[in-house]
Design a protein around this motif. Structure first.
Motif, PDB file in Angstrom:
ATOM      1  N   VAL A  21      79.122  55.223  30.225  1.00  0.00           N
ATOM      2  CA  VAL A  21      79.687  56.417  29.601  1.00  0.00           C
ATOM      3  C   VAL A  21      81.006  56.682  30.311  1.00  0.00           C
ATOM      4  O   VAL A  21      81.029  56.916  31.522  1.00  0.00           O
ATOM      5  CB  VAL A  21      78.742  57.631  29.736  1.00  0.00           C
ATOM      6  N   ALA A  22      82.109  56.610  29.565  1.00  0.00           N
ATOM      7  CA  ALA A  22      83.432  56.741  30.190  1.00  0.00           C
ATOM      8  C   ALA A  22      84.295  57.735  29.432  1.00  0.00           C
ATOM      9  O   ALA A  22      84.242  57.817  28.214  1.00  0.00           O
ATOM     10  CB  ALA A  22      84.127  55.382  30.239  1.00  0.00           C
ATOM     11  N   THR A  23      85.081  58.471  30.205  1.00  0.00           N
ATOM     12  CA  THR A  23      86.095  59.366  29.656  1.00  0.00           C
ATOM     13  C   THR A  23      87.446  58.799  30.077  1.00  0.00           C
ATOM     14  O   THR A  23      87.707  58.646  31.267  1.00  0.00           O
ATOM     15  CB  THR A  23      85.933  60.792  30.198  1.00  0.00           C
ATOM     16  N   ILE A  24      88.294  58.500  29.097  1.00  0.00           N
ATOM     17  CA  ILE A  24      89.558  57.820  29.372  1.00  0.00           C
ATOM     18  C   ILE A  24      90.707  58.667  28.844  1.00  0.00           C
ATOM     19  O   ILE A  24      90.605  59.249  27.768  1.00  0.00           O
ATOM     20  CB  ILE A  24      89.605  56.440  28.668  1.00  0.00           C
ATOM     21  N   HIS A  25      91.797  58.731  29.618  1.00  0.00           N
ATOM     22  CA  HIS A  25      93.006  59.364  29.088  1.00  0.00           C
ATOM     23  C   HIS A  25      94.236  58.729  29.707  1.00  0.00           C
ATOM     24  O   HIS A  25      94.173  58.155  30.780  1.00  0.00           O
ATOM     25  CB  HIS A  25      92.991  60.886  29.321  1.00  0.00           C
ATOM     26  N   GLY A  26      95.339  58.815  28.989  1.00  0.00           N
ATOM     27  CA  GLY A  26      96.624  58.314  29.457  1.00  0.00           C
ATOM     28  C   GLY A  26      96.834  56.850  29.135  1.00  0.00           C
ATOM     29  O   GLY A  26      95.894  56.094  28.948  1.00  0.00           O
ATOM     30  N   GLY A  38      88.433  54.678  37.689  1.00  0.00           N
ATOM     31  CA  GLY A  38      89.300  53.522  37.559  1.00  0.00           C
ATOM     32  C   GLY A  38      90.684  53.953  37.120  1.00  0.00           C
ATOM     33  O   GLY A  38      90.831  54.871  36.314  1.00  0.00           O
ATOM     34  N   LYS A  39      91.698  53.282  37.651  1.00  0.00           N
ATOM     35  CA  LYS A  39      93.077  53.615  37.294  1.00  0.00           C
ATOM     36  C   LYS A  39      93.878  52.341  37.074  1.00  0.00           C
ATOM     37  O   LYS A  39      93.662  51.340  37.752  1.00  0.00           O
ATOM     38  CB  LYS A  39      93.744  54.424  38.412  1.00  0.00           C
ATOM     39  N   ARG A  40      94.798  52.410  36.131  1.00  0.00           N
ATOM     40  CA  ARG A  40      95.771  51.341  35.922  1.00  0.00           C
ATOM     41  C   ARG A  40      96.977  51.935  35.214  1.00  0.00           C
ATOM     42  O   ARG A  40      96.825  52.631  34.220  1.00  0.00           O
ATOM     43  CB  ARG A  40      95.200  50.209  35.084  1.00  0.00           C
ATOM     44  N   LYS A  41      98.177  51.667  35.754  1.00  0.00           N
ATOM     45  CA  LYS A  41      99.403  52.271  35.246  1.00  0.00           C
ATOM     46  C   LYS A  41      99.218  53.786  35.174  1.00  0.00           C
ATOM     47  O   LYS A  41      99.007  54.423  36.192  1.00  0.00           O
ATOM     48  CB  LYS A  41      99.798  51.672  33.901  1.00  0.00           C
ATOM     49  N   THR A  42      99.251  54.380  33.978  1.00  0.00           N
ATOM     50  CA  THR A  42      99.074  55.831  33.884  1.00  0.00           C
ATOM     51  C   THR A  42      97.719  56.191  33.290  1.00  0.00           C
ATOM     52  O   THR A  42      97.469  57.356  32.990  1.00  0.00           O
ATOM     53  CB  THR A  42     100.192  56.469  33.026  1.00  0.00           C
ATOM     54  N   SER A  43      96.836  55.212  33.114  1.00  0.00           N
ATOM     55  CA  SER A  43      95.514  55.463  32.548  1.00  0.00           C
ATOM     56  C   SER A  43      94.508  55.791  33.651  1.00  0.00           C
ATOM     57  O   SER A  43      94.541  55.199  34.723  1.00  0.00           O
ATOM     58  CB  SER A  43      95.002  54.237  31.798  1.00  0.00           C
ATOM     59  N   VAL A  44      93.627  56.720  33.354  1.00  0.00           N
ATOM     60  CA  VAL A  44      92.551  57.090  34.270  1.00  0.00           C
ATOM     61  C   VAL A  44      91.249  57.066  33.492  1.00  0.00           C
ATOM     62  O   VAL A  44      91.152  57.636  32.402  1.00  0.00           O
ATOM     63  CB  VAL A  44      92.775  58.499  34.873  1.00  0.00           C
ATOM     64  N   ALA A  45      90.235  56.408  34.054  1.00  0.00           N
ATOM     65  CA  ALA A  45      88.924  56.330  33.414  1.00  0.00           C
ATOM     66  C   ALA A  45      87.871  56.838  34.389  1.00  0.00           C
ATOM     67  O   ALA A  45      87.779  56.363  35.520  1.00  0.00           O
ATOM     68  CB  ALA A  45      88.610  54.898  33.003  1.00  0.00           C
ATOM     69  N   ARG A  46      87.082  57.824  33.949  1.00  0.00           N
ATOM     70  CA  ARG A  46      85.945  58.299  34.729  1.00  0.00           C
ATOM     71  C   ARG A  46      84.709  57.636  34.150  1.00  0.00           C
ATOM     72  O   ARG A  46      84.337  57.904  33.002  1.00  0.00           O
ATOM     73  CB  ARG A  46      85.848  59.818  34.654  1.00  0.00           C
ATOM     74  N   VAL A  47      84.072  56.771  34.944  1.00  0.00           N
ATOM     75  CA  VAL A  47      82.998  55.911  34.448  1.00  0.00           C
ATOM     76  C   VAL A  47      81.683  56.293  35.103  1.00  0.00           C
ATOM     77  O   VAL A  47      81.598  56.409  36.324  1.00  0.00           O
ATOM     78  CB  VAL A  47      83.320  54.426  34.731  1.00  0.00           C
TER      79      VAL A  47
END
Length: 133
Positions: A67-72, A12-21
């Motif tokens: 389980v998600a890894t989020i950054h940005g 998933g992406k929004r603006k500059t955030s990326v989430a691996r779900v």
């Protein structure tokens, strides 16, 4: 990292955030960057609801552990990125859910990001004040 048939993945992406779900069959627990949903978003109930929206729309509450890894980005865009990732993973789980998710607008990746600052200017569009003399 191997993906088993009982694990569904979505980015998933929004603006500059990326989430691996990763969605796994379970009791509906959330683990975001090795923290629970309440710990990660603190007392902001609106963001917790944003993250849970795909499950309520598709009526799959308490069927998957997330389980998600989020950054940005900031917390708002991170919540939106997690929602986008969950929606994509649910489409991988059952393609018939795509219609409900698309109608709710959860599969759209908004392309609105901050415009870069241009050289010789104060910002993206703002110029320095003109002086004739």
């Amino acid at each position: 990292m191997s993906t088993t048939p009982l694990e569904y993945y979505g980015t998933g992406k929004r603006k500059t955030s990326v989430a691996r779900v990763h969605l796994r069959p379970g009791a509906g627990e959330f683990q975001l960057n090795q923290q629970g949903l309440d710990e990660y978003f603190g007392g902001i109930e609106a963001l917790k609801q944003v993250v849970k929206q795909p499950f309520s729309v598709t009526e799959t509450n308490d069927r998957f552990d997330v389980v998600a890894t989020i950054h940005g980005g900031g917390v708002n865009s991170q919540a939106g990125a997690v929602r986008h990732g969950i929606s994509r993973a649910l489409c991988e789980f059952n393609l018939e859910l795509r219609g409900k998710l698309k109608k709710a607008g959860f599969l759209t990746r908004g392309a609105r990001i901050k415009e870069r600052e241009k050289y010789g200017q104060k910002g993206a569009r703002r110029r320095f004040q003109f002086s004739k003399r």
